[in-house]
Design a protein around this motif. Structure first.
Motif, PDB file in Angstrom:
ATOM      1  N   ALA A   6       8.862  49.495  11.312  1.00  0.00           N
ATOM      2  CA  ALA A   6       9.399  48.526  10.352  1.00  0.00           C
ATOM      3  C   ALA A   6       8.921  47.124  10.678  1.00  0.00           C
ATOM      4  CB  ALA A   6      10.920  48.580  10.382  1.00  0.00           C
ATOM      5  N   LYS A   7       8.485  46.410   9.641  1.00  0.00           N
ATOM      6  CA  LYS A   7       8.031  45.029   9.814  1.00  0.00           C
ATOM      7  C   LYS A   7       9.012  44.107   9.092  1.00  0.00           C
ATOM      8  CE  LYS A   7       3.229  46.634   9.872  1.00  0.00           C
ATOM      9  NZ  LYS A   7       1.928  46.610   9.185  1.00  0.00           N
ATOM     10  N   THR A   8       9.382  43.022   9.752  1.00  0.00           N
ATOM     11  CA  THR A   8      10.380  42.110   9.171  1.00  0.00           C
ATOM     12  C   THR A   8       9.874  40.679   9.079  1.00  0.00           C
ATOM     13  OG1 THR A   8      11.328  41.789  11.388  1.00  0.00           O
ATOM     14  CG2 THR A   8      12.312  43.505  10.008  1.00  0.00           C
ATOM     15  N   MET A  30      17.414  46.791  -1.936  1.00  0.00           N
ATOM     16  CA  MET A  30      16.968  45.663  -1.129  1.00  0.00           C
ATOM     17  C   MET A  30      16.877  46.027   0.356  1.00  0.00           C
ATOM     18  SD  MET A  30      16.344  43.125  -3.122  1.00  0.00           S
ATOM     19  CE  MET A  30      16.406  41.662  -2.080  1.00  0.00           C
ATOM     20  N   SER A  31      17.557  47.083   0.783  1.00  0.00           N
ATOM     21  CA  SER A  31      17.483  47.512   2.187  1.00  0.00           C
ATOM     22  C   SER A  31      16.265  48.387   2.466  1.00  0.00           C
ATOM     23  CB  SER A  31      18.759  48.280   2.561  1.00  0.00           C
ATOM     24  OG  SER A  31      18.892  49.451   1.760  1.00  0.00           O
ATOM     25  N   ASP A  32      15.585  48.812   1.408  1.00  0.00           N
ATOM     26  CA  ASP A  32      14.399  49.655   1.586  1.00  0.00           C
ATOM     27  C   ASP A  32      13.209  48.811   2.044  1.00  0.00           C
ATOM     28  OD1 ASP A  32      15.651  52.023   0.800  1.00  0.00           O
ATOM     29  OD2 ASP A  32      15.243  51.629  -1.326  1.00  0.00           O
ATOM     30  N   LYS A  33      12.736  49.068   3.266  1.00  0.00           N
ATOM     31  CA  LYS A  33      11.557  48.342   3.769  1.00  0.00           C
ATOM     32  C   LYS A  33      10.264  48.972   3.259  1.00  0.00           C
ATOM     33  CE  LYS A  33      14.113  47.013   7.907  1.00  0.00           C
ATOM     34  NZ  LYS A  33      14.297  47.206   9.357  1.00  0.00           N
ATOM     35  N   TYR A  34      10.337  50.267   2.936  1.00  0.00           N
ATOM     36  CA  TYR A  34       9.187  50.976   2.386  1.00  0.00           C
ATOM     37  C   TYR A  34       9.654  51.843   1.229  1.00  0.00           C
ATOM     38  CZ  TYR A  34       6.802  49.662   6.696  1.00  0.00           C
ATOM     39  OH  TYR A  34       6.254  48.954   7.727  1.00  0.00           O
ATOM     40  N   CYS A  35       8.764  52.089   0.300  1.00  0.00           N
ATOM     41  CA  CYS A  35       9.078  52.959  -0.834  1.00  0.00           C
ATOM     42  C   CYS A  35       9.197  54.396  -0.340  1.00  0.00           C
ATOM     43  CB  CYS A  35       7.989  52.854  -1.899  1.00  0.00           C
ATOM     44  SG  CYS A  35       8.178  54.017  -3.263  1.00  0.00           S
ATOM     45  N   PRO A  36      10.300  55.105  -0.596  1.00  0.00           N
ATOM     46  CA  PRO A  36      10.446  56.494  -0.138  1.00  0.00           C
ATOM     47  C   PRO A  36       9.558  57.467  -0.906  1.00  0.00           C
ATOM     48  CG  PRO A  36      12.316  55.859  -1.508  1.00  0.00           C
ATOM     49  CD  PRO A  36      11.513  54.615  -1.303  1.00  0.00           C
TER      50      PRO A  36
END
Length: 380
Positions: A6-8, A30-36
């Motif tokens: 995860a990149k922030t 909004m909590s999704d860091k990447y598209c599932p």
């Protein structure tokens, strides 16, 4: 699907996240860091040069770390990396297929560059093969050039007073000359006389004829030959002509041909290994491994072989010695340990299957090498 760290920072900050994937349109939180759905990072920020370079360097470092771990695991844990990979522990390792392809390219490029193959272009084998029959090289059988086995038989018969080897050699050369003259004098008639022969024999005879015609008349295409000698427009004739043309190019520029052959060898590996893996799968048919599992194991072992060959090549280049035998022994011991660790069988069964599979490997490798070399020559 492989997970990504995860990149922030930068454009991956929370304030840049969206509610819909920009790549596939999948709804996001909004909590999704990447598209599932497609794994693309959830960021709506326009890509700047700084972002572009940061991602490039990050990807490069991630790949290098996987590459390093793959190398260390291969060298120190025979068979274990294959067990980890098929068990699902894949993020830390390089893809076996890509890893092997990279190593194969590196090895054959080293061989091609360090072997001075380009110097062979100064030796025109085509002109030598088609020179006077009394010269050192001839196309077909020469006056004095016989294989050792054939020469020994002839010497034995000559000693017993059954033949005169010199007269026999001259007779063979004279017969070849007459055949060549007849072929060149009437190509159309010669091709017509081949109609009753089998396909393989007929095709070889046609290729031989076209080889000689190309050399004698400097023909550039089958259309030139068909027009000059009134030949039939048949696909078989065209293919035979193209093969003869390719062989002549290879003989005229042997260095360039061998360099081109070396660059194609990595791809030959990927045609050969899947076939060999069928035998591995058959030998270990009672083990709970799929064909793909066995193929991954074969890829890893072949990768280790290329690593050892590269190391051996560099040592030989620097120290002017021959260390290939030592490294092949090391690989043999490594392969035995890998088979023991991966398939978890006793020493006797592993040694027996080791011998069986290596025998099959060398037979298939020899056949594949010869077929690929011939195929490269006739399509060069």
């Amino acid at each position: 699907m492989e997970t990504k760290p995860a990149k922030t920072a930068g454009r991956y900050q929370l304030r840049f996240r969206g509610t819909e994937c920009l790549n596939c349109g999948h709804p996001l939180d909004m909590s999704d860091k990447y598209c599932p759905n497609c794994s693309q990072a959830n960021s709506t920020k326009k890509l700047t040069m700084k972002d572009f370079m940061d991602e490039f360097l990050s990807s490069l470092i991630d790949y290098d770390s996987r590459l390093w771990k793959s190398l260390v695991s291969l060298l120190t844990r025979p068979g274990r990396i294959s067990l980890d990979y098929i068990a699902g522990k894949r993020v830390s390792y390089s893809n076996p297929f890509r890893f092997l392809l990279s190593l194969a390219f590196i090895y054959f490029l080293l061989i091609g560059f360090a072997g001075n193959l380009g110097d062979l272009d100064n030796v025109n084998l085509d002109s030598k093969l088609n020179s006077d029959p009394d010269s050192e090289f001839t196309w077909g059988l020469g006056t004095d050039q016989f294989s050792d086995a054939a020469q020994q038989v002839m010497d034995s018969l000559e000693t017993e007073g059954k033949i005169d080897s010199k007269n026999l050699a001259n007779s063979i050369v004279e017969a070849q000359r007459k055949k060549d003259s007849a072929m060149i004098a009437d190509p159309k008639g010669y091709l017509s006389n081949l109609s009753g022969k089998g396909f393989t024999e007929r095709f070889i005879e046609k290729s031989t004829l076209f080889f000689k015609l190309i050399h004698e008349d400097t023909l550039f295409s089958y259309d030139d030959a068909a027009k000059k000698y009134e030949l039939d427009d048949k696909n078989e004739n065209r293919v035979a002509f193209d093969m003869a043309k390719s062989v002549q190019r290879a003989l005229q520029r042997p260095g360039s041909f061998l360099s081109d052959f070396m660059t194609k060898l990595p791809f030959a590996t990927f045609f050969f290994l899947p076939l060999f893996t069928v035998f591995v799968w058959g030998v270990y048919i009672r083990k709970n491994y799929t064909y793909t599992d066995n193929l991954i194991f074969s890829f890893h072992n072949q990768s280790l072989l290329f690593i050892l060959l590269i190391i051996s090549f560099l040592i030989d280049l620097l120290l002017k010695i021959d260390s290939s035998g030592i490294f092949l022994l090391v690989f043999g011991f490594y392969l035995y340990k890998a088979m023991r660790n991966f398939y978890k069988q006793g020493r006797f069964k592993t040694i027996l299957k080791f011998l069986i599979l290596n025998t099959i490997f060398f037979i298939l490798a020899l056949m594949a090498g010869v077929a690929f070399f011939v195929g490269s020559a006739i399509t060069y």
